[in-house]
Design a protein around this motif. Structure first.
Motif, PDB file in Angstrom:
ATOM      1  N   ALA A  94       2.372  29.563  -8.226  1.00  0.00           N
ATOM      2  CA  ALA A  94       1.315  30.372  -7.640  1.00  0.00           C
ATOM      3  C   ALA A  94       1.774  31.229  -6.467  1.00  0.00           C
ATOM      4  O   ALA A  94       1.165  32.259  -6.179  1.00  0.00           O
ATOM      5  CB  ALA A  94       0.159  29.470  -7.187  1.00  0.00           C
ATOM      6  N   LEU A  95       2.854  30.798  -5.806  1.00  0.00           N
ATOM      7  CA  LEU A  95       3.291  31.522  -4.611  1.00  0.00           C
ATOM      8  C   LEU A  95       4.691  32.099  -4.742  1.00  0.00           C
ATOM      9  O   LEU A  95       4.866  33.323  -4.733  1.00  0.00           O
ATOM     10  CB  LEU A  95       3.223  30.594  -3.388  1.00  0.00           C
ATOM     11  N   VAL A 108      -0.864  33.496  -4.406  1.00  0.00           N
ATOM     12  CA  VAL A 108      -1.811  32.824  -3.503  1.00  0.00           C
ATOM     13  C   VAL A 108      -1.020  32.041  -2.468  1.00  0.00           C
ATOM     14  O   VAL A 108       0.068  31.542  -2.744  1.00  0.00           O
ATOM     15  CB  VAL A 108      -2.775  31.878  -4.257  1.00  0.00           C
ATOM     16  N   THR A 109      -1.571  31.940  -1.279  1.00  0.00           N
ATOM     17  CA  THR A 109      -0.904  31.198  -0.203  1.00  0.00           C
ATOM     18  C   THR A 109      -1.548  29.836   0.035  1.00  0.00           C
ATOM     19  O   THR A 109      -1.097  29.087   0.901  1.00  0.00           O
ATOM     20  CB  THR A 109      -0.942  32.001   1.106  1.00  0.00           C
ATOM     21  N   ARG A 110      -2.573  29.501  -0.761  1.00  0.00           N
ATOM     22  CA  ARG A 110      -3.276  28.234  -0.557  1.00  0.00           C
ATOM     23  C   ARG A 110      -3.955  27.828  -1.853  1.00  0.00           C
ATOM     24  O   ARG A 110      -4.677  28.634  -2.449  1.00  0.00           O
ATOM     25  CB  ARG A 110      -4.313  28.398   0.547  1.00  0.00           C
ATOM     26  N   VAL A 111      -3.729  26.585  -2.289  1.00  0.00           N
ATOM     27  CA  VAL A 111      -4.384  26.104  -3.504  1.00  0.00           C
ATOM     28  C   VAL A 111      -5.192  24.828  -3.278  1.00  0.00           C
ATOM     29  O   VAL A 111      -5.989  24.443  -4.132  1.00  0.00           O
ATOM     30  CB  VAL A 111      -3.372  25.859  -4.650  1.00  0.00           C
ATOM     31  N   PHE A 112      -4.982  24.156  -2.129  1.00  0.00           N
ATOM     32  CA  PHE A 112      -5.580  22.840  -1.938  1.00  0.00           C
ATOM     33  C   PHE A 112      -5.971  22.634  -0.487  1.00  0.00           C
ATOM     34  O   PHE A 112      -5.284  23.114   0.419  1.00  0.00           O
ATOM     35  CB  PHE A 112      -4.587  21.755  -2.356  1.00  0.00           C
ATOM     36  N   ASP A 113      -7.094  21.935  -0.272  1.00  0.00           N
ATOM     37  CA  ASP A 113      -7.542  21.576   1.068  1.00  0.00           C
ATOM     38  C   ASP A 113      -7.359  20.071   1.241  1.00  0.00           C
ATOM     39  O   ASP A 113      -8.159  19.277   0.737  1.00  0.00           O
ATOM     40  CB  ASP A 113      -9.017  21.942   1.239  1.00  0.00           C
TER      41      ASP A 113
END
Length: 200
Positions: A94-95, A108-113
């Motif tokens: 993704a990144l 994307v720079t973020r996939v999970f919290d």
């Protein structure tokens, strides 16, 4: 504004940009838990942007595996976290890989919290052909990931967390980094081994 921390970061940014011609570049900042690596990476991004470079920021924390996914690898132990705590496949897919493609490829720079233990709605972004990505996180300079980065920074400091102890026993990031940064005094960073001006 100039202070000793900013001056150090500007010098480091110059060294990074000396290696940076055109295209995409990724700078990784590794270090043990609570070493100050995230704030350092934030400030490095800001200093690189001073020079009118397009800079993106990412955190390995935002590529965690869910607790459920980690459980597939056995009980909750430091060994499991070190081996499987992060979703390195998502990081690449993704990144890193689309960022490297440049052009119209979105990443994307973020996939999970990790605070909610939940996936986030991906925000796909694009950038110019010439851009820098600064990413920080634990275990970034492990052998199976280190080939992803163009410039490697390790924050100095001995690990105390059990997972970090495993990581450093396997491969100490300070031995493979391009630069090792001592943040013992965060306001006055220095290269590891260098004396501070007030030291005799």
């Amino acid at each position: 504004m100039t202070n000793p921390r900013v001056a150090f970061l500007r010098e480091l940014a110059g060294e990074i940009l000396d290696r940076y011609g055109r295209g995409r570049m990724i700078v990784a900042v590794d270090g043990p838990l609570r070493s100050g690596k995230s704030a350092f990476a934030d400030d490095l991004r800001d200093v690189l942007m001073e020079r009118e470079h397009t800079v993106f920021r990412a955190r390995m924390e935002d590529f965690h595996r869910s607790r459920e996914a980690q459980a597939a690898y056995g009980p909750d132990t430091p060994e499991r976290y070190f081996g499987y705590g992060y979703d390195e496949s998502a990081l690449r897919r993704a990144l890193v890989e689309p960022f490297r493609l440049a052009g119209s490829a979105a990443f994307v720079t973020r996939v999970f919290d990790p605070s909610r233990d939940a996936w986030v709605e991906p925000k796909w972004i694009t950038g110019p052909e010439d851009a820098i990505l600064v990413i920080d996180g634990r275990f970034l300079l492990r052998e199976r990931l280190t080939g992803l980065w163009d410039f490697r920074i390790a924050i100095d400091g001995d690990p105390t967390d059990a997972a970090d102890l495993l990581a450093y026993a396997t491969r100490d990031p300070r031995t493979v980094a391009d630069v090792v940064v001592d943040l013992g005094d965060p306001a006055h960073p220095r290269r590891s081994g260098e004396r501070r001006p007030d030291e005799t």
